[in-house]
Design a protein around this motif. Structure first.
Motif, mmCIF file in Angstrom:
data_model
loop_
_atom_site.group_PDB
_atom_site.id
_atom_site.type_symbol
_atom_site.label_atom_id
_atom_site.label_comp_id
_atom_site.label_asym_id
_atom_site.label_seq_id
_atom_site.Cartn_x
_atom_site.Cartn_y
_atom_site.Cartn_z
ATOM 1 N N VAL A 105 1.043 -1.220 0.194
ATOM 2 C CA VAL A 105 -0.181 -0.008 -0.079
ATOM 3 C C VAL A 105 0.947 1.390 0.047
ATOM 4 C CG1 VAL A 105 -1.702 1.367 1.579
ATOM 5 C CG2 VAL A 105 -2.096 -1.209 1.069
ATOM 6 N N ALA A 106 1.835 1.392 0.827
ATOM 7 C CA ALA A 106 2.721 2.443 0.959
ATOM 8 C C ALA A 106 3.330 2.785 -0.456
ATOM 9 C CB ALA A 106 3.770 2.138 2.024
ATOM 10 N N LEU A 107 4.115 1.614 -1.132
ATOM 11 C CA LEU A 107 4.520 1.623 -2.513
ATOM 12 C C LEU A 107 3.521 2.389 -3.637
ATOM 13 C CD1 LEU A 107 6.981 0.784 -4.327
ATOM 14 C CD2 LEU A 107 6.172 -1.476 -4.659
ATOM 15 N N ALA A 108 2.307 1.801 -3.328
ATOM 16 C CA ALA A 108 1.369 2.202 -4.348
ATOM 17 C C ALA A 108 1.027 3.771 -4.359
ATOM 18 C CB ALA A 108 0.199 1.388 -4.256
ATOM 19 N N ASN A 109 0.864 4.091 -2.916
ATOM 20 C CA ASN A 109 0.774 5.456 -2.737
ATOM 21 C C ASN A 109 1.978 6.340 -3.217
ATOM 22 O OD1 ASN A 109 -0.771 7.955 -1.320
ATOM 23 N ND2 ASN A 109 1.380 7.844 -0.266
ATOM 24 N N GLY A 112 1.755 6.123 -7.289
ATOM 25 C CA GLY A 112 0.389 6.582 -7.806
ATOM 26 C C GLY A 112 -0.146 5.481 -8.646
ATOM 27 N N ALA A 113 -0.079 4.058 -8.062
ATOM 28 C CA ALA A 113 -0.543 3.183 -8.706
ATOM 29 C C ALA A 113 -1.828 2.848 -8.567
ATOM 30 C CB ALA A 113 0.004 1.938 -7.885
ATOM 31 N N SER A 114 -2.611 2.129 -9.622
ATOM 32 C CA SER A 114 -4.132 2.200 -9.677
ATOM 33 C C SER A 114 -4.639 1.243 -8.541
ATOM 34 C CB SER A 114 -4.530 1.917 -10.992
ATOM 35 O OG SER A 114 -4.305 2.896 -11.831
ATOM 36 N N PHE A 115 -3.722 -0.056 -8.488
ATOM 37 C CA PHE A 115 -4.060 -1.243 -7.601
ATOM 38 C C PHE A 115 -2.920 -1.593 -6.910
ATOM 39 C CE2 PHE A 115 -3.154 -2.493 -11.999
ATOM 40 C CZ PHE A 115 -2.433 -3.656 -11.766
ATOM 41 N N ALA A 116 -2.997 -2.313 -5.817
ATOM 42 C CA ALA A 116 -2.007 -3.315 -5.232
ATOM 43 C C ALA A 116 -2.584 -4.634 -4.794
ATOM 44 C CB ALA A 116 -1.555 -2.632 -4.006
ATOM 45 N N ARG A 143 -6.103 4.651 3.897
ATOM 46 C CA ARG A 143 -7.397 5.874 4.261
ATOM 47 C C ARG A 143 -6.428 6.684 4.949
ATOM 48 N NH1 ARG A 143 -9.522 9.292 4.549
ATOM 49 N NH2 ARG A 143 -11.799 9.855 5.471
ATOM 50 N N ASN A 144 -5.701 6.564 5.761
ATOM 51 C CA ASN A 144 -4.584 7.878 6.389
ATOM 52 C C ASN A 144 -3.841 8.333 5.326
ATOM 53 O OD1 ASN A 144 -5.837 7.266 8.830
ATOM 54 N ND2 ASN A 144 -4.218 5.773 9.502
ATOM 55 N N LEU A 145 -3.448 7.758 4.018
ATOM 56 C CA LEU A 145 -2.892 8.255 3.195
ATOM 57 C C LEU A 145 -3.607 8.952 2.358
ATOM 58 C CD1 LEU A 145 -0.182 5.425 2.464
ATOM 59 C CD2 LEU A 145 0.444 7.592 3.325
ATOM 60 N N GLY A 146 -4.843 8.912 2.469
ATOM 61 C CA GLY A 146 -5.679 9.650 1.409
ATOM 62 C C GLY A 146 -5.752 9.128 0.018
ATOM 63 N N CYS A 147 -5.458 7.843 -0.086
ATOM 64 C CA CYS A 147 -5.329 7.066 -1.685
ATOM 65 C C CYS A 147 -6.686 6.223 -1.558
ATOM 66 C CB CYS A 147 -3.935 6.581 -1.758
ATOM 67 S SG CYS A 147 -3.491 5.395 -0.736
ATOM 68 N N THR A 148 -7.871 6.596 -1.197
ATOM 69 C CA THR A 148 -8.924 5.692 -1.254
ATOM 70 C C THR A 148 -9.434 5.331 -2.388
ATOM 71 O OG1 THR A 148 -10.336 7.834 -1.177
ATOM 72 C CG2 THR A 148 -9.668 6.920 1.029
ATOM 73 N N ALA A 182 -12.384 -6.433 0.632
ATOM 74 C CA ALA A 182 -11.542 -6.720 -0.685
ATOM 75 C C ALA A 182 -12.371 -5.800 -1.753
ATOM 76 C CB ALA A 182 -11.511 -7.987 -1.077
ATOM 77 N N ASP A 183 -11.488 -5.209 -2.406
ATOM 78 C CA ASP A 183 -12.091 -4.498 -3.808
ATOM 79 C C ASP A 183 -12.009 -5.706 -5.007
ATOM 80 O OD1 ASP A 183 -12.251 -2.066 -3.275
ATOM 81 O OD2 ASP A 183 -9.950 -1.942 -2.914
ATOM 82 N N ALA A 184 -11.199 -6.734 -4.827
ATOM 83 C CA ALA A 184 -11.255 -7.974 -5.675
ATOM 84 C C ALA A 184 -10.731 -9.075 -5.286
ATOM 85 C CB ALA A 184 -10.623 -7.426 -7.075
#
Length: 265
Positions: A105-109, A112-116, A143-148, A182-184
């Motif tokens: 999640v940190a890496l994605a944020n 600017g990744a679309s998914f992890a 949530r805390n990083l704001g990358c919802t 889970a989103d997927a």
């Protein structure tokens, strides 16, 4: 149901861009350094995009033996590699730092990744020891990083491991959606490059009909039609490599032949 980053593609193909062993891991090539890591993954990306894949996912599959928690130097290096090749990307991308959901999640944020993708839930006996991922921590970080808007792809039957959860796979999938958001849902085979059981895909499809379902391992040109008749998409790494070997470079012809079949479905 499909994922937004698949765009207009009803059935999506996520291709793996396997980064070479990162600093801090035993197989890291110190002589080639970061420049070699960037050059090699850039070459693979060119072939994958030319072949028509819908998305690309960066992974650190070469950081063997795997660990359950990201080490700072490898996580920082992977971020640097992704950012270096990001300008050449023409398709949406995601990330997966094996095997750390919080690190992913940190890496994605940061990139600017679309998914992890990761193992977010469950309890496993694995090659790395007792495996206890923490979905609560990962989703709170999102949530805390704001990358919802970041989509989290839950791999529910881990490779290199055996689940200690006695519930059937379809109930674990339903629980991951209900209690862990889970989103997927992704279904895997026992090892990288080995197919998921078709029966498992069918059970999960029936259990969570409104959640995107992806086959996570072992999708090949000879079984993609059957798998795509059940799943909404797939993740492919090994089949796109020269001779179908996970550790080889991407074979442009294999990618093109596979995507021609997918486009015809």
């Amino acid at each position: 149901m499909t994922l937004e980053f698949f765009g207009s593609n009803r059935k999506g193909v996520i291709a793996m861009a396997h980064i070479g062993a990162l600093p801090g891991s035993p197989l890291y090539d110190a002589d080639g350094g970061m420049a070699k890591l960037i050059d090699e993954v850039a070459s693979d990306i060119e072939k994958l995009q030319a072949g028509g894949v819908h998305c690309i996912m960066f992974g650190n599959e070469n950081d063997r033996p795997y660990q359950l928690k990201a080490c700072p130097q490898s996580l920082a290096a992977m971020t640097a590699v992704v950012m270096a090749v990001k300008p050449m990307l023409k398709v949406p991308f995601g990330v997966n730092y094996l095997w750390d959901p919080v690190g992913s999640v940190a890496l994605a944020n940061a990139t600017g990744a679309s998914f992890a993708r990761e193992i977010f839930t469950g309890l496993f006996a694995s090659d790395m020891g007792m495996w206890e991922p923490n979905a609560g921590e990962a989703l709170r970080l999102r949530r805390n990083l704001g990358c919802t808007e970041l989509k989290l792809l839950f791999n529910i039957n881990a490779e290199f491991a055996s689940s200690l959860d006695s519930r059937p796979i379809e109930l674990r999938a339903k629980s991951a959606v209900f209690s862990s958001l889970a989103d997927a849902i992704l279904v895997s085979g026992p090892l990288t490059g080995q197919s998921a059981e078709t029966s498992d895909l069918c059970k999960v499809r029936e259990a969570v009909p409104d959640t995107p379902l992806l086959a996570n391992t072992g999708v090949r040109i000879d079984n993609v039609q059957e798998i795509m008749s059940i799943a909404d998409g797939c993740v492919i790494g090994t089949h796109f490599k020269v001779d179908g070997n996970t550790w080889n470079k991407v074979d442009a012809d294999r990618v093109k032949r596979f995507m021609d079949v997918v486009d015809s479905l």
